[in-house]
Write a protein that holds these residues in place. Structure first.
Motif, mmCIF file in Angstrom:
data_model
loop_
_atom_site.group_PDB
_atom_site.id
_atom_site.type_symbol
_atom_site.label_atom_id
_atom_site.label_comp_id
_atom_site.label_asym_id
_atom_site.label_seq_id
_atom_site.Cartn_x
_atom_site.Cartn_y
_atom_site.Cartn_z
ATOM 1 N N UNK A 1 20.336 2.849 -14.244
ATOM 2 C CA UNK A 1 20.402 2.942 -15.688
ATOM 3 C C UNK A 1 20.438 4.420 -16.073
ATOM 4 N N UNK A 2 21.023 4.665 -17.228
ATOM 5 C CA UNK A 2 20.889 5.988 -17.826
ATOM 6 C C UNK A 2 20.217 5.795 -19.180
ATOM 7 N N UNK A 3 19.136 6.495 -19.357
ATOM 8 C CA UNK A 3 18.401 6.503 -20.609
ATOM 9 C C UNK A 3 18.771 7.793 -21.327
ATOM 10 N N UNK A 4 19.235 7.656 -22.547
ATOM 11 C CA UNK A 4 19.536 8.815 -23.379
ATOM 12 C C UNK A 4 18.522 8.844 -24.516
ATOM 13 N N UNK A 5 17.862 9.969 -24.674
ATOM 14 C CA UNK A 5 16.871 10.127 -25.743
ATOM 15 C C UNK A 5 17.228 11.359 -26.565
ATOM 16 N N UNK A 6 17.458 11.145 -27.853
ATOM 17 C CA UNK A 6 17.744 12.245 -28.781
ATOM 18 C C UNK A 6 16.506 12.480 -29.634
ATOM 19 N N UNK A 7 15.997 13.685 -29.547
ATOM 20 C CA UNK A 7 14.756 14.039 -30.237
ATOM 21 C C UNK A 7 15.107 14.760 -31.538
ATOM 22 N N UNK A 8 14.687 14.225 -32.669
ATOM 23 C CA UNK A 8 14.978 14.899 -33.943
ATOM 24 C C UNK A 8 14.420 16.328 -33.946
ATOM 25 N N UNK A 9 15.160 17.228 -34.539
ATOM 26 C CA UNK A 9 14.763 18.641 -34.544
ATOM 27 C C UNK A 9 13.359 18.871 -35.096
ATOM 28 N N UNK A 10 12.975 18.293 -36.240
ATOM 29 C CA UNK A 10 11.618 18.542 -36.745
ATOM 30 C C UNK A 10 10.534 18.082 -35.760
ATOM 31 N N UNK A 11 10.738 16.925 -35.148
ATOM 32 C CA UNK A 11 9.759 16.426 -34.174
ATOM 33 C C UNK A 11 9.702 17.345 -32.966
ATOM 34 N N UNK A 12 10.859 17.728 -32.441
ATOM 35 C CA UNK A 12 10.903 18.637 -31.293
ATOM 36 C C UNK A 12 10.247 19.970 -31.588
#
Length: 97
Positions: A1-12
């Motif tokens: 599997x490939x898991x893609x996680x995009x982290x919102x800029x404010x949270x990051x």
């Protein structure tokens, strides 16, 4: 599997400033035990790709919830094959099994 996680800029930004981002990603890495992990930008957001083996779909809650809860990430999961698995699949296709 490939898991893609995009982290919102404010949270990051917040997680970097309070020193938590690396801890959360290390914890995710330990849980997933990926064959490979890559970190980049996707649509202007911090993005992580984890290539790992998931045996059962019932693993999804324990493997994914920290991305949602701790990172507020947009997550996708996609099945993938390595070269050996592709060879096996093509061989089975050609043999009619």
């Amino acid at each position: 599997m490939v898991l893609t996680a995009r982290i919102p800029t404010p949270t990051g930004n917040e997680l970097i400033q309070n020193g938590e981002l690396s801890k959360i990603l290390e914890s995710a890495y330990a849980a997933l035990r990926p064959e490979a992990a890559y970190f980049t930008l996707g649509d202007g957001e911090r993005t992580a790709f984890f290539y790992f083996d998931m045996k059962e779909s019932s693993q999804m809650p324990t493997l994914l919830e920290s991305f949602f809860m701790d990172l507020n990430a947009k997550v996708s999961l996609q099945p993938v094959m390595n070269a050996d698995e592709l060879r096996t699949g093509l061989s089975e296709l050609m043999s009619g099994t």
